[in-house]
Write an enzyme that holds these catalytic residues in place. Structure first.
Site, PDB file in Angstrom:
ATOM      1  N   SER A 199       0.869  -1.334   0.101  1.00  0.00           N
ATOM      2  CA  SER A 199      -0.008  -0.061  -0.154  1.00  0.00           C
ATOM      3  C   SER A 199       0.725   1.434  -0.087  1.00  0.00           C
ATOM      4  O   SER A 199       0.331   2.301   0.034  1.00  0.00           O
ATOM      5  CB  SER A 199      -1.056   0.066   1.029  1.00  0.00           C
ATOM      6  OG  SER A 199      -1.841  -0.836   1.019  1.00  0.00           O
TER       7      SER A 199
ATOM      8  N   LYS B 289       0.040   3.725  -2.646  1.00  0.00           N
ATOM      9  CA  LYS B 289      -1.180   4.904  -2.635  1.00  0.00           C
ATOM     10  C   LYS B 289      -0.266   6.095  -2.627  1.00  0.00           C
ATOM     11  O   LYS B 289      -1.057   7.178  -2.628  1.00  0.00           O
ATOM     12  CB  LYS B 289      -1.773   4.576  -1.423  1.00  0.00           C
ATOM     13  CG  LYS B 289      -2.721   3.359  -1.662  1.00  0.00           C
ATOM     14  CD  LYS B 289      -3.350   2.871  -0.638  1.00  0.00           C
ATOM     15  CE  LYS B 289      -4.255   1.557  -0.832  1.00  0.00           C
ATOM     16  NZ  LYS B 289      -4.556   0.748   0.417  1.00  0.00           N
TER      17      LYS B 289
ATOM     18  N   SER C 134      -6.227   3.324   4.499  1.00  0.00           N
ATOM     19  CA  SER C 134      -5.506   2.655   3.360  1.00  0.00           C
ATOM     20  C   SER C 134      -6.441   1.863   2.660  1.00  0.00           C
ATOM     21  O   SER C 134      -5.995   0.774   2.287  1.00  0.00           O
ATOM     22  CB  SER C 134      -4.398   1.844   4.084  1.00  0.00           C
ATOM     23  OG  SER C 134      -3.581   1.321   3.050  1.00  0.00           O
TER      24      SER C 134
END
Length: 337
Positions: A118, A121, A175
């Site tokens: 993640s 991102k 997230s």
């Protein structure tokens, strides 16, 4: 070869030759022109050049003035070995980037291919901030709302209507993979198209060891980056005040409307344990915020923005720690360097 070559392409070739101090030939003739101010590759700027027709019709060069060169604000180079380097056996790759000095003070496997989970991102947020407006209203699609049961989500449903700003909080704090897909579809029409845009932006930032197939970071063997490229994405995202504001937020109450128009309220909390208080930063270090990432293939990852005891800003990155405890312990050791 015709004399109607694309001028922008010719300008790029001229700039490349100018950097080497080579005589430049232009037009279809054989007359040579030499730059009055060749690009000093060790300087702090280059001269912008454009084709300029001379009295005889040949294409000469006009110097338009100074512009910053590509890496002016970037940390570059290989760090010297440190006698007090922490034990890095529990992590696969890491780096510390001193933004004020433009130096790299620690590196392990800085250019090794890694799965970002993640931390992807960060680039998703940067791409969205660059190509959309924070006040845009985004309607969540069924595709975006339908995430795997074990996927990290912020609880969005089909038809929910949120501002892009609110979605970025869900993306970077909670997230949310649902937020990532909703953002991608809003900006580019589909997650696939957005991933292509992410790759374009990554290349434009000078990232040469990265490829992205989705906006959230769920594992794909063709979705990868490296410590240095991730630093480039983080550095670029920090140029947007909203990004820094969001990653510095520990808790956020999102208020938006569902498909029926009814008000929805959700509380989102950062996954950064330095901000939640679950992990302690070294004395004198101030944590602004960052982005975590975890998958089986990627291990435990963290990209962090902070300031050291001298109030100097740092970006520090750890990829593929073997567990969460070791991730934060090692990051804390890096912050002491």
């Amino acid at each position: 070869m015709k004399c109607t070559d694309n001028l922008s392409g010719m300008t790029k070739r001229i700039a490349a030759l100018a950097a080497a101090g080579i005589l430049l030939f232009s037009g279809c003739g054989t007359k040579a022109y030499e730059l009055e101010h060749p690009y000093d590759v060790y300087g702090t700027s280059i001269h912008s050049i454009q084709p300029n027709a001379g009295e005889d019709g040949a294409q000469g060069i006009s110097v338009l003035g100074e512009i910053p060169y590509f890496a002016q604000d970037l940390c570059v180079g290989e760090p010297a070995p440190l006698a007090n380097s922490p034990d890095a056996s529990a992590v696969e790759a890491a780096g510390v980037f001193h933004l004020e000095e433009g130096t790299i003070t620690y590196a392990k496997n800085m250019y090794q291919k890694m799965y970002p989970a993640s931390t992807t991102k960060i680039l998703t947020a940067y791409t969205a901030l660059k190509h959309a407006d924070l006040d845009d209203t985004v309607t969540v699609s069924a595709q975006a709302a339908s995430q795997a049961g074990d996927s990290s989500v912020c609880g969005l449903h089909t038809g929910d209507q949120l501002s892009l700003r609110t979605l970025l909080y869900g993306l970077l704090l909670e997230s949310g993979n649902d937020a990532a897909d909703a953002i991608a579809e809003h900006v580019s029409g589909s997650a696939e198209n957005f991933a292509a845009l992410m790759n374009e932006e990554a290349a434009a930032l000078g990232a040469t060891h990265s490829q992205f197939t989705n906006p959230h970071g769920l594992h794909d063997e063709n979705h990868y980056t490296c410590v240095y490229d991730l630093y480039l994405f983080f550095h670029a995202a920090l140029q947007y005040e909203a990004f820094e504001t969001i990653i510095h937020t520990s808790k956020y109450t999102a208020v938006y409307k569902d498909a029926s128009g009814a008000s929805v309220t959700r509380d989102w909390e950062t996954t950064d344990q330095f901000l939640t208080g679950e992990a302690q930063a070294p004395e004198g270090v101030s944590i602004v915020g960052g982005k975590t990432g975890t998958t089986n293939a990627a291990g435990y990852c963290l990209a962090l923005y902070s300031s050291n005891a001298d109030k100097q800003p740092l970006i520090s990155i750890v990829l593929k720690a073997d567990n969460s405890e070791h991730l934060y312990q090692f990051m804390a050791e890096l912050l002491k360097l």
